[in-house]
Motif scaffolding. Structure first.
Motif, PDB file in Angstrom:
ATOM      1  N   VAL A  36      22.051  -8.098   1.269  1.00  0.00           N
ATOM      2  CA  VAL A  36      22.320  -8.789   0.008  1.00  0.00           C
ATOM      3  C   VAL A  36      23.772  -9.261  -0.035  1.00  0.00           C
ATOM      4  O   VAL A  36      24.054 -10.373  -0.500  1.00  0.00           O
ATOM      5  CB  VAL A  36      21.959  -7.909  -1.214  1.00  0.00           C
ATOM      6  CG1 VAL A  36      22.868  -6.697  -1.336  1.00  0.00           C
ATOM      7  CG2 VAL A  36      21.975  -8.735  -2.490  1.00  0.00           C
ATOM      8  N   ASP A  37      24.711  -8.475   0.457  1.00  0.00           N
ATOM      9  CA  ASP A  37      26.117  -8.883   0.473  1.00  0.00           C
ATOM     10  C   ASP A  37      26.332 -10.054   1.424  1.00  0.00           C
ATOM     11  O   ASP A  37      27.078 -10.989   1.131  1.00  0.00           O
ATOM     12  CB  ASP A  37      27.007  -7.712   0.877  1.00  0.00           C
ATOM     13  CG  ASP A  37      26.943  -6.566  -0.118  1.00  0.00           C
ATOM     14  OD1 ASP A  37      26.779  -6.832  -1.336  1.00  0.00           O
ATOM     15  OD2 ASP A  37      27.039  -5.403   0.306  1.00  0.00           O
ATOM     16  N   GLU A  40      24.923 -13.199  -0.226  1.00  0.00           N
ATOM     17  CA  GLU A  40      25.817 -13.675  -1.288  1.00  0.00           C
ATOM     18  C   GLU A  40      27.006 -14.417  -0.686  1.00  0.00           C
ATOM     19  O   GLU A  40      27.401 -15.476  -1.178  1.00  0.00           O
ATOM     20  CB  GLU A  40      26.294 -12.514  -2.150  1.00  0.00           C
ATOM     21  CG  GLU A  40      25.233 -11.981  -3.086  1.00  0.00           C
ATOM     22  CD  GLU A  40      25.671 -10.736  -3.846  1.00  0.00           C
ATOM     23  OE1 GLU A  40      26.629 -10.055  -3.406  1.00  0.00           O
ATOM     24  OE2 GLU A  40      25.043 -10.439  -4.876  1.00  0.00           O
ATOM     25  N   TRP A  66      15.852  -1.130   0.912  1.00  0.00           N
ATOM     26  CA  TRP A  66      17.111  -1.848   1.088  1.00  0.00           C
ATOM     27  C   TRP A  66      17.905  -1.870  -0.210  1.00  0.00           C
ATOM     28  O   TRP A  66      17.353  -1.697  -1.305  1.00  0.00           O
ATOM     29  CB  TRP A  66      16.847  -3.287   1.493  1.00  0.00           C
ATOM     30  CG  TRP A  66      16.289  -3.480   2.866  1.00  0.00           C
ATOM     31  CD1 TRP A  66      15.692  -2.551   3.668  1.00  0.00           C
ATOM     32  CD2 TRP A  66      16.245  -4.705   3.592  1.00  0.00           C
ATOM     33  NE1 TRP A  66      15.285  -3.121   4.843  1.00  0.00           N
ATOM     34  CE2 TRP A  66      15.615  -4.447   4.821  1.00  0.00           C
ATOM     35  CE3 TRP A  66      16.663  -5.996   3.313  1.00  0.00           C
ATOM     36  CZ2 TRP A  66      15.411  -5.440   5.775  1.00  0.00           C
ATOM     37  CZ3 TRP A  66      16.458  -6.986   4.264  1.00  0.00           C
ATOM     38  CH2 TRP A  66      15.848  -6.697   5.486  1.00  0.00           C
ATOM     39  N   ALA A  67      19.181  -2.154  -0.114  1.00  0.00           N
ATOM     40  CA  ALA A  67      20.029  -2.339  -1.293  1.00  0.00           C
ATOM     41  C   ALA A  67      19.588  -3.614  -2.007  1.00  0.00           C
ATOM     42  O   ALA A  67      19.520  -4.677  -1.397  1.00  0.00           O
ATOM     43  CB  ALA A  67      21.494  -2.455  -0.879  1.00  0.00           C
ATOM     44  N   ARG A  68      19.246  -3.496  -3.289  1.00  0.00           N
ATOM     45  CA  ARG A  68      18.850  -4.614  -4.157  1.00  0.00           C
ATOM     46  C   ARG A  68      17.808  -5.535  -3.509  1.00  0.00           C
ATOM     47  O   ARG A  68      18.021  -6.738  -3.365  1.00  0.00           O
ATOM     48  CB  ARG A  68      20.094  -5.384  -4.585  1.00  0.00           C
ATOM     49  CG  ARG A  68      21.106  -4.499  -5.297  1.00  0.00           C
ATOM     50  CD  ARG A  68      22.265  -5.234  -5.923  1.00  0.00           C
ATOM     51  NE  ARG A  68      22.899  -6.254  -5.125  1.00  0.00           N
ATOM     52  CZ  ARG A  68      24.128  -6.140  -4.589  1.00  0.00           C
ATOM     53  NH1 ARG A  68      24.830  -5.052  -4.767  1.00  0.00           N
ATOM     54  NH2 ARG A  68      24.643  -7.137  -3.902  1.00  0.00           N
ATOM     55  N   PRO A  69      16.655  -4.986  -3.119  1.00  0.00           N
ATOM     56  CA  PRO A  69      15.655  -5.789  -2.398  1.00  0.00           C
ATOM     57  C   PRO A  69      15.135  -6.992  -3.180  1.00  0.00           C
ATOM     58  O   PRO A  69      14.868  -8.041  -2.595  1.00  0.00           O
ATOM     59  CB  PRO A  69      14.532  -4.796  -2.098  1.00  0.00           C
ATOM     60  CG  PRO A  69      14.705  -3.698  -3.087  1.00  0.00           C
ATOM     61  CD  PRO A  69      16.183  -3.624  -3.348  1.00  0.00           C
ATOM     62  N   GLU A  70      15.007  -6.875  -4.508  1.00  0.00           N
ATOM     63  CA  GLU A  70      14.499  -8.002  -5.292  1.00  0.00           C
ATOM     64  C   GLU A  70      15.455  -9.186  -5.218  1.00  0.00           C
ATOM     65  O   GLU A  70      15.036 -10.342  -5.141  1.00  0.00           O
ATOM     66  CB  GLU A  70      14.267  -7.598  -6.760  1.00  0.00           C
ATOM     67  CG  GLU A  70      13.184  -6.561  -6.953  1.00  0.00           C
ATOM     68  CD  GLU A  70      13.685  -5.125  -6.762  1.00  0.00           C
ATOM     69  OE1 GLU A  70      14.904  -4.913  -6.604  1.00  0.00           O
ATOM     70  OE2 GLU A  70      12.837  -4.218  -6.767  1.00  0.00           O
ATOM     71  N   GLN A  71      16.751  -8.903  -5.211  1.00  0.00           N
ATOM     72  CA  GLN A  71      17.744  -9.974  -5.116  1.00  0.00           C
ATOM     73  C   GLN A  71      17.702 -10.614  -3.726  1.00  0.00           C
ATOM     74  O   GLN A  71      17.781 -11.830  -3.591  1.00  0.00           O
ATOM     75  CB  GLN A  71      19.144  -9.433  -5.409  1.00  0.00           C
ATOM     76  CG  GLN A  71      20.201 -10.507  -5.469  1.00  0.00           C
ATOM     77  CD  GLN A  71      21.551  -9.976  -5.898  1.00  0.00           C
ATOM     78  OE1 GLN A  71      21.681  -8.831  -6.329  1.00  0.00           O
ATOM     79  NE2 GLN A  71      22.567 -10.793  -5.777  1.00  0.00           N
ATOM     80  N   VAL A  72      17.550  -9.802  -2.697  1.00  0.00           N
ATOM     81  CA  VAL A  72      17.452 -10.321  -1.335  1.00  0.00           C
ATOM     82  C   VAL A  72      16.261 -11.265  -1.226  1.00  0.00           C
ATOM     83  O   VAL A  72      16.363 -12.357  -0.655  1.00  0.00           O
ATOM     84  CB  VAL A  72      17.338  -9.168  -0.306  1.00  0.00           C
ATOM     85  CG1 VAL A  72      17.087  -9.704   1.089  1.00  0.00           C
ATOM     86  CG2 VAL A  72      18.585  -8.301  -0.323  1.00  0.00           C
ATOM     87  N   ARG A  74      14.876 -13.029  -3.546  1.00  0.00           N
ATOM     88  CA  ARG A  74      15.141 -14.280  -4.264  1.00  0.00           C
ATOM     89  C   ARG A  74      16.060 -15.205  -3.473  1.00  0.00           C
ATOM     90  O   ARG A  74      16.017 -16.416  -3.645  1.00  0.00           O
ATOM     91  CB  ARG A  74      15.772 -13.985  -5.628  1.00  0.00           C
ATOM     92  CG  ARG A  74      14.796 -13.496  -6.668  1.00  0.00           C
ATOM     93  CD  ARG A  74      15.397 -13.518  -8.071  1.00  0.00           C
ATOM     94  NE  ARG A  74      16.671 -12.825  -8.179  1.00  0.00           N
ATOM     95  CZ  ARG A  74      16.826 -11.523  -8.440  1.00  0.00           C
ATOM     96  NH1 ARG A  74      15.755 -10.755  -8.605  1.00  0.00           N
ATOM     97  NH2 ARG A  74      18.022 -10.978  -8.535  1.00  0.00           N
TER      98      ARG A  74
END
Length: 118
Positions: A36-37, A40, A66-72, A74
């Protein structure tokens, strides 16, 4: 190794975004790097670009951890590489693009050794 793999391949380039982030934070590769980082950072560098995360089915199965999978999900399309004859069940939060590659009798450890040996 990434630079060597994409050298001369039209449309591909090695990007040091994760290395740059680690160096800026004073880390020596020991800190975790989260997809995710990276996404971004890439989105900031390449506005409007479409990103793909390519991974093996074993890694894909672990996506919910994973860290913040929903954001990944998207931020990128997911391509899962299946082993020949294997199509494991994958988390439903992704519309997976699946590809099957030919079976190669070589391990990543062997590839790294071969690279070091020239």
């Amino acid at each position: 190794m990434v630079e060597a793999a994409v050298s001369g391949v039209e449309g591909l380039e090695a990007c040091p975004v994760e290395v740059d982030r680690s160096e800026a934070a004073g880390m020596d590769g020991g800190a975790p790097s989260f997809t995710v980082d990276t996404l971004e950072d890439l989105a900031g560098r390449y506005p409007g670009a479409e990103f793909y995360v390519i991974l093996g089915s074993d890694a894909a199965a672990g996506l919910p951890t994973w860290a913040r999978p929903e954001q990944v999900v998207r931020m990128a399309r997911f391509v899962v590489v299946d082993r020949p004859g294997s199509t494991p069940d994958l988390p439903t939060l992704v519309d997976w693009l699946r590809v099957e590659v030919p079976h190669l009798e070589v391990s990543s450890t062997d590839l790294r050794r071969r690279f070091v040996d020239g």
